[in-house]
Scaffold this active site. Structure first.
Site, PDB file in Angstrom:
ATOM      1  N   LYS A 294       0.857  -1.186   0.000  1.00 31.84           N
ATOM      2  CA  LYS A 294       0.000   0.000   0.000  1.00 31.84           C
ATOM      3  C   LYS A 294       0.898   1.242   0.000  1.00 31.84           C
ATOM      4  CE  LYS A 294      -4.314   1.487   2.094  1.00 31.84           C
ATOM      5  NZ  LYS A 294      -5.451   1.087   2.916  1.00 31.84           N
TER       6      LYS A 294
ATOM      7  N   GLU B 110     -19.592  -5.305   9.965  1.00 33.36           N
ATOM      8  CA  GLU B 110     -20.549  -4.529  10.764  1.00 33.36           C
ATOM      9  C   GLU B 110     -21.604  -5.427  11.399  1.00 33.36           C
ATOM     10  OE1 GLU B 110     -19.486  -3.690   7.716  1.00 33.36           O
ATOM     11  OE2 GLU B 110     -18.435  -1.805   8.106  1.00 33.36           O
TER      12      GLU B 110
ATOM     13  N   ARG C  87     -25.614  -1.851   6.869  1.00 33.26           N
ATOM     14  CA  ARG C  87     -25.315  -3.265   6.670  1.00 33.26           C
ATOM     15  C   ARG C  87     -25.889  -4.145   7.777  1.00 33.26           C
ATOM     16  NH1 ARG C  87     -20.461  -4.769   3.481  1.00 33.26           N
ATOM     17  NH2 ARG C  87     -21.208  -3.898   1.528  1.00 33.26           N
TER      18      ARG C  87
HETATM   19  C1  LIG Z   1     -18.882  -1.948   4.644  1.00 35.72           C
HETATM   20  C2  LIG Z   1     -17.690  -1.041   4.785  1.00 35.72           C
HETATM   21  N1  LIG Z   1     -17.111  -0.878   6.001  1.00 35.72           N
HETATM   22  C3  LIG Z   1     -16.054  -0.064   6.133  1.00 35.72           C
HETATM   23  C4  LIG Z   1     -15.543   0.597   5.057  1.00 35.72           C
HETATM   24  C5  LIG Z   1     -14.408   1.583   5.243  1.00 35.72           C
HETATM   25  N2  LIG Z   1     -13.194   1.146   4.508  1.00 35.72           N
HETATM   26  C6  LIG Z   1     -12.858   1.660   3.324  1.00 35.72           C
HETATM   27  S1  LIG Z   1     -11.464   1.019   2.702  1.00 35.72           S
HETATM   28  C7  LIG Z   1     -11.280   0.034   4.044  1.00 35.72           C
HETATM   29  C8  LIG Z   1     -10.107  -0.891   4.113  1.00 35.72           C
HETATM   30  C9  LIG Z   1     -10.055  -1.790   2.947  1.00 35.72           C
HETATM   31  O1  LIG Z   1      -8.935  -2.594   3.028  1.00 35.72           O
HETATM   32  P1  LIG Z   1      -8.489  -3.444   1.785  1.00 35.72           P
HETATM   33  O2  LIG Z   1      -9.663  -4.089   1.175  1.00 35.72           O
HETATM   34  O3  LIG Z   1      -7.387  -4.327   2.219  1.00 35.72           O
HETATM   35  O4  LIG Z   1      -7.987  -2.370   0.746  1.00 35.72           O
HETATM   36  P2  LIG Z   1      -6.667  -1.458   0.812  1.00 35.72           P
HETATM   37  O5  LIG Z   1      -7.135  -0.105   1.236  1.00 35.72           O
HETATM   38  O6  LIG Z   1      -5.712  -2.061   1.769  1.00 35.72           O
HETATM   39  O7  LIG Z   1      -6.169  -1.478  -0.572  1.00 35.72           O
HETATM   40  C10 LIG Z   1     -12.307   0.224   4.969  1.00 35.72           C
HETATM   41  C11 LIG Z   1     -12.414  -0.438   6.259  1.00 35.72           C
HETATM   42  C12 LIG Z   1     -16.182   0.404   3.823  1.00 35.72           C
HETATM   43  N3  LIG Z   1     -15.780   1.038   2.716  1.00 35.72           N
HETATM   44  N4  LIG Z   1     -17.234  -0.420   3.715  1.00 35.72           N
END
Ligand SMILES: Cc1ncc(C[n+]2csc(CCOP(=O)(O)OP(=O)(O)O)c2C)c(N)n1
Length: 636
Positions: free
Chosen positions: A288, A377, A405
């Site tokens: 990242k 969630e 959710r």
């Molecule tokens: C249902 C939901 N909960 C929380 C989030 C907030 N959120 C956005 S990106 C993220 C992390 C995602 O991690 P990953 O899939 O590993 O992607 P990366 O950012 O590491 O590329 C979170 C928790 C969301 N978008 N949707």
């Protein structure tokens, strides 16, 4: 920008242009794309680290696949900037997340290359599988389907519901697991550790390499031999790996882990995978923030850093300052620690947002009493319910948009059993640049319709703190929700001793004769300013901050409806079914006949833009209130 014109990227207006390049030109495209993202996001804030991490993957996907005919679904979509730039939106990218500009997330209405709108996580496999099945129903033989999902997003239950379902079918679906071992914060739970285990295991990788090399040589062989070897290899892989590989257990053929920053290798791998039928998963390991050292080192901060200096990486301070007024998120975080110090039954629960909601303060002070449950969630709510059955007081903090959710869990697991879970609903109301997928505008309406639920919204940081204090008191024996917005409070002077707030009691903030303004939550701040300005224009408005949507302060409402023939309600939430509706129901039930106007978010999805722009667009800011009051007073 002038320089960029000379570059390869400046000639790529669609993936067709990318495909004209030779494979050895792709690393240069990646460098340019990365530079473009850094330039753009440093001056126009947005999500950062995630898009940098998938630059090579994005280029390889559009080089190999026939998009938009082949359908590509980005999970969450916050990593899709490179995709947007390569698919005709390079010149519009400076409008990213701005009012009337392009969206920060994939959007079907924006581009035919955005196969599915996203913003909330863990939906990509379901959506891509649905597309694949639809394609089969329509007898399309040559279409490909790719879902790109992060190691964070795959912690969401829905991703596994989709794997469970898709593994039973023959759909030609490729899931690309983009494993950077991070969510926004370090990825919580077992799956992240499991994936790390695979990437690091030498034995596993040796076996995998042999199998992979074998597959790579299949092209030159005759059909039957190829089939035979594939079958044997699959059997061998099954024998060696099935018991050990989660995805193979779901009947997905597992490939990887592969280096996600080697664009040449990625294109070769994807070319090969295109030839392999059925459900398959490619495990890609990325970093990242790749290519921007500060973002690689501090991945949480640079997930969405705001404005920053692209040379030094220095992040410019955001709007709120402790000397003026704190962020409400920090008030929540600090207050939770204070309450937890006073009451040893209190714990904190967050579904993957410890930094975002400031529960990281509790994680630092009392790690054993703070739980990051992953992007989950639904589980967060039922886990909290379980804790509450045993006398623990869970402060379950979920963003308004994400608690959507878990609506059934809130009803079925918490409210029916009248369990005293404290829901701290962060980012209630409009959220600004993240736009329609992230605005938290439905919670007042959907929480107030649940029996047993206390629904409150503090106007300022003092009330937020006092509501949190009240919610954990011994005599509260039911679920209690406290919703508050993104952003700053109003005064630096908020750390006062705690005071209990009587449930269902509002307060009068100013008196007047012409019209009554009833507010909930932050709208009260706008109303206070509006009342002052209206007074200057000779309009006398009384202002009441109701604090609770449920139970409503009926005693206060009786008096208000008894005195005023003109009443407006204001809320930072949907006008349909929310706070204003509750007041209107009261009016109808009690037989009052005042003239009422509800000021709230109109019945449509609201785009992205700055908070100020969107408040104005929806008419829920100071000016909007003044306008509505004047219309009311002038009998319009
Ligand atoms: C249902 C939901 N909960 C929380 C989030 C907030 N959120 C956005 S990106 C993220 C992390 C995602 O991690 P990953 O899939 O590993 O992607 P990366 O950012 O590491 O590329 C979170 C928790 C969301 N978008 N949707």
């Amino acid at each position: 920008m002038g320089k960029i014109k000379e570059k390869l990227l400046s000639k790529i207006d669609s993936p067709a242009d990318l495909k004209k390049l030779k494979p050895d030109q792709l690393p240069r495209v990646c460098d340019e794309l990365r530079e473009f993202i850094i330039d753009a996001v440093s001056t126009n804030p947005g999500h950062f680290g995630a898009s940098l991490g998938v630059v090579e993957l994005t280029v390889a996907l559009h080089y190999v696949y026939n998009t938009p005919y082949d359908l590509l679904v980005w999970d969450v979509g916050h990593q899709a900037y490179g995709h947007k730039i390569l698919t005709g939106r390079r010149d519009a990218f400076h409008t990213n997340r701005k009012l009337h500009g392009i969206s920060g997330f994939p959007s079907r209405s924006e581009s035919e290359y955005d196969a599915f709108g996203t913003g909330h996580s863990s939906t990509s496999i379901s959506a891509a599988y649905g597309m694949a099945v639809a394609s089969a129903l329509k007898n399309e033989k040559d279409r490909k389907f790719v879902a790109v999902i992060g190691d964070g997003a795959i912690t969401g239950g829905m991703a596994f519901e989709a794997l469970n379902n898709a593994g039973t079918g023959k759909a030609d679906l490729l899931v690309i697991l983009n494993d950077n071992n991070m969510a926004i914060d370090p990825n919580a739970g077992i799956i992240g550790q499991y994936l790390l285990g695979i990437s690091k295991s030498q034995t596993y990788n040796k076996v995998k390499t042999k199998i992979w090399d074998g597959l790579g040589k299949l092209d030159g062989l005759g059909k039957s031999t190829r089939k035979l070897i594939q079958k044997n290899q699959h059997a061998l892989k099954n024998m060696l790996l099935k018991g050990n590989n989660l995805f193979e257990a779901y009947e997905f053929r597992y490939f990887g882990p592969v280096n996600g920053h080697d664009v040449g290798y990625l294109t070769e791998v994807l070319q090969d995978l295109k030839k392999i039928p059925g459900p398959k998963l490619l495990h890609v390991v990325t970093k990242k923030g790749k290519g921007f050292p500060q973002a690689e080192q501090n991945q949480t901060k640079y997930h969405a850093p705001g404005l920053f200096d692209k040379e030094t990486g220095e992040i410019y301070p955001a709007n709120c300052s402790d000397e003026q007024a704190p962020r409400l998120q920090d008030v929540f975080g600090k207050t939770l620690v204070e309450l937890a110090e006073m009451n040893d039954k209190i714990v904190g629960i967050t579904p993957a947002m410890p930094t975002g909601c400031s529960m990281n303060l509790l994680f630092e002070k009392m790690p054993h009493r703070a739980f990051d449950v992953g992007i989950a969630e639904q589980h967060a709510v039922t886990f909290s319910a379980g804790l509450a059955t045993q006398g623990i007081i869970p402060f379950c903090n979920i963003y308004s948009t994400f608690i959507q959710r878990a609506y059934d869990q809130v009803i079925h697991d918490v409210a029916i059993q009248r369990l005293p879970v404290v829901f701290c609903i962060d980012r209630g109301g409009l959220v600004g640049e993240d736009g329609q997928t992230h605005h938290g505008i439905f919670d007042i309406a959907f929480m107030r319709s649940i029996p047993n639920m206390i629904v409150s919204a503090p106007m300022d940081e003092t009330d937020l703190r006092n509501l949190m204090y009240t919610a954990q008191l011994e005599h509260i024996k039911q679920p209690f929700s406290i919703r508050y917005p993104r952003g700053c409070g109003v005064s630096p002077d908020w750390e006062q001793p705690f005071r209990e707030i009587e449930i269902g009691k509002g307060r009068q903030l100013s008196d007047g004769d012409d019209v009554a303004i009833l507010t909930i939550g932050k709208s009260g701040i706008f109303a206070q300013n509006a009342v002052k300005k209206l007074a200057g224009e000779g309009i006398s408005a009384a202002h009441f901050d109701l604090r609770f949507v449920k139970p409503l302060d009926e005693e206060m409402l009786e008096k208000i409806f008894g005195k005023f023939s003109k009443i407006i309600t204001v809320e930072d939430g949907t006008a349909k079914g929310g706070f204003g509706s509750a007041v209107m129901e009261f009016m109808a039930e009690k037989g009052f006949s005042s003239r009422m106007k509800i000021v709230g978010i109109p019945d449509k999805f609201i785009e992205h833009g700055s908070l100020e722009e969107l408040y104005a667009l929806c008419g829920i800011d100071e000016e909007g209130i003044i306008r509505t009051v004047k219309e009311m007073v002038e009998n319009k």
